[in-house]
Design a protein around this motif. Structure first.
Motif, short mmCIF file in Angstrom:
data_model
loop_
_atom_site.label_atom_id
_atom_site.label_comp_id
_atom_site.label_asym_id
_atom_site.label_seq_id
_atom_site.Cartn_x
_atom_site.Cartn_y
_atom_site.Cartn_z
N GLY A 189 -3.49 -1.74 -9.32
CA GLY A 189 -4.26 -2.25 -8.20
C GLY A 189 -3.65 -1.99 -6.83
O GLY A 189 -4.08 -2.58 -5.84
N LEU A 192 0.20 3.32 -10.41
CA LEU A 192 -0.04 2.56 -9.18
C LEU A 192 -1.50 2.13 -9.09
O LEU A 192 -1.81 0.98 -8.77
CB LEU A 192 0.35 3.38 -7.96
CG LEU A 192 1.84 3.59 -7.70
CD1 LEU A 192 2.03 4.65 -6.63
CD2 LEU A 192 2.51 2.28 -7.26
N ASP A 193 -2.39 3.07 -9.37
CA ASP A 193 -3.82 2.75 -9.31
C ASP A 193 -4.18 1.69 -10.33
O ASP A 193 -4.91 0.73 -10.02
CB ASP A 193 -4.61 4.04 -9.56
CG ASP A 193 -6.11 3.84 -9.39
OD1 ASP A 193 -6.52 3.11 -8.46
OD2 ASP A 193 -6.88 4.43 -10.17
N SER A 194 -3.67 1.81 -11.54
CA SER A 194 -3.96 0.82 -12.58
C SER A 194 -3.42 -0.55 -12.23
O SER A 194 -3.98 -1.57 -12.65
CB SER A 194 -3.37 1.29 -13.92
OG SER A 194 -3.99 2.48 -14.36
N ARG A 212 -8.53 8.70 -7.35
CA ARG A 212 -7.80 7.44 -7.33
C ARG A 212 -7.44 7.01 -5.90
O ARG A 212 -7.02 5.86 -5.69
CB ARG A 212 -6.51 7.55 -8.15
CG ARG A 212 -6.75 7.80 -9.64
CD ARG A 212 -5.44 7.85 -10.40
NE ARG A 212 -5.61 8.14 -11.81
CZ ARG A 212 -5.88 7.22 -12.75
NH1 ARG A 212 -6.04 5.95 -12.40
NH2 ARG A 212 -6.01 7.57 -14.01
N PHE A 213 -7.60 7.91 -4.93
CA PHE A 213 -7.25 7.60 -3.55
C PHE A 213 -8.46 7.04 -2.82
O PHE A 213 -9.56 7.59 -2.91
CB PHE A 213 -6.74 8.87 -2.83
CG PHE A 213 -5.39 9.31 -3.32
CD1 PHE A 213 -4.26 9.00 -2.58
CD2 PHE A 213 -5.24 10.01 -4.51
CE1 PHE A 213 -2.99 9.38 -3.02
CE2 PHE A 213 -3.99 10.39 -4.95
CZ PHE A 213 -2.86 10.08 -4.21
N ARG A 214 -8.24 5.96 -2.07
CA ARG A 214 -9.35 5.32 -1.38
C ARG A 214 -9.80 6.13 -0.18
O ARG A 214 -10.97 6.08 0.20
CB ARG A 214 -8.94 3.90 -0.95
CG ARG A 214 -8.55 3.05 -2.16
CD ARG A 214 -8.33 1.60 -1.80
NE ARG A 214 -7.90 0.85 -2.98
CZ ARG A 214 -7.81 -0.47 -3.03
NH1 ARG A 214 -8.10 -1.20 -1.95
NH2 ARG A 214 -7.41 -1.07 -4.14
N PRO A 273 -3.36 -0.17 -3.50
CA PRO A 273 -4.21 0.74 -2.73
C PRO A 273 -3.48 2.04 -2.43
O PRO A 273 -2.34 2.03 -1.96
CB PRO A 273 -4.49 -0.05 -1.43
CG PRO A 273 -4.25 -1.48 -1.80
CD PRO A 273 -3.14 -1.45 -2.80
N LEU A 274 -4.15 3.16 -2.70
CA LEU A 274 -3.56 4.49 -2.53
C LEU A 274 -4.35 5.28 -1.49
O LEU A 274 -5.58 5.31 -1.52
CB LEU A 274 -3.57 5.26 -3.85
CG LEU A 274 -2.84 4.62 -5.02
CD1 LEU A 274 -2.96 5.51 -6.26
CD2 LEU A 274 -1.38 4.37 -4.69
N THR A 301 0.85 -1.19 0.00
CA THR A 301 0.00 0.00 0.00
C THR A 301 0.89 1.25 0.00
O THR A 301 1.93 1.25 0.66
CB THR A 301 -0.89 0.00 1.26
OG1 THR A 301 -1.74 -1.16 1.22
CG2 THR A 301 -1.75 1.26 1.34
N VAL A 353 0.95 8.11 -9.90
CA VAL A 353 -0.32 7.79 -9.22
C VAL A 353 -1.21 6.95 -10.12
O VAL A 353 -1.80 5.95 -9.69
CB VAL A 353 -1.03 9.09 -8.78
CG1 VAL A 353 -2.45 8.79 -8.29
CG2 VAL A 353 -0.23 9.78 -7.68
N ALA A 354 -1.32 7.33 -11.38
CA ALA A 354 -2.16 6.59 -12.31
C ALA A 354 -1.67 5.16 -12.51
O ALA A 354 -2.47 4.21 -12.54
CB ALA A 354 -2.22 7.32 -13.65
#
Length: 203
Positions: free
Chosen positions: A102, A98-100, A129-131, A104-105, A5, A95-96
């Motif tokens: 999977g 990392l999100d792609s 994109r941040f949880r 967790p951000l 994470t 960021v994109a």
């Protein structure tokens, strides 16, 4: 330590932040600008917002000290977004990616509770994109207080040992490490990318 994470800081990690970006538009003389930033809207004054104090209160107090700067002080609140208009080069892509992948951000930011909603609304594509994002002004605690990191981890549902925390300040990294997180002192996007590749979070 194997991390799964990533937890980001915002100012000077995702976005360049400086009061100078705002006030250089309002004060033409460089010496006057330097003096205003040094003596009036000081880091200590702004720190109160990160701790949750309303701008109306801090504005009134500072204006009483510097009545001849009333208009400039008043600009801080409604024009705060102008102090962080530019993303740090390369960070949107990281960021994109990392999100792609999977990953967790999350984020933990020292930020005014008043100023955060209008700022985050300027880039829903990024912040969406941040949880979850913990804002110091909402909690009335600031980094590097270990209590803020513990609160964030509990809210995120993340074990400290699973998290990599990224911040530009050494004291904030030390605070995160004190509760068991791995830390990365942010310098620039290429250095961070190398760290993330080394940890198997990016290719």
């Amino acid at each position: 330590m194997t991390v799964t994470t990533v937890i980001f800081d915002v100012g000077n990690v995702l976005y360049d932040w400086s009061p100078r970006f705002l006030y250089e538009r309002l004060i033409d003389d460089d010496r006057a600008l330097d003096a205003f930033l040094r003596d009036v809207v000081t880091p200590e004054w702004h720190f109160q917002h990160d701790l949750g104090r309303p701008f109306a209160e801090t504005r009134a107090e500072l204006t009483a000290q510097f009545p001849h700067h009333a208009d400039l002080i008043a600009a801080w609140g409604p024009r705060f977004n102008e102090s962080l208009e530019t993303m740090v080069p390369g960070m949107a892509a990281i960021v994109a990616e990392l999100d792609s992948a999977g990953v967790p951000l999350f984020a933990i930011t020292n930020f005014s509770a008043e100023f955060w909603p209008p700022f985050s609304a300027t880039n829903p594509g990024l912040f969406g994109r941040f949880r979850d994002i913990v804002v110091s002004g909402d909690e009335r605690m600031v980094k590097p207080d270990p209590a803020l990191y513990r609160l964030a981890l509990a809210r995120f549902g993340v074990a400290a040992g699973d998290a990599l925390f990224i911040d530009d300040r050494a004291d904030n990294i030390a605070g995160a490490e004190s509760v068991g997180m791995a830390g990365h002192r942010f310098i620039d996007a290429p250095t961070l990318r190398a760290e993330l590749v080394g940890r198997g979070l990016l290719r």
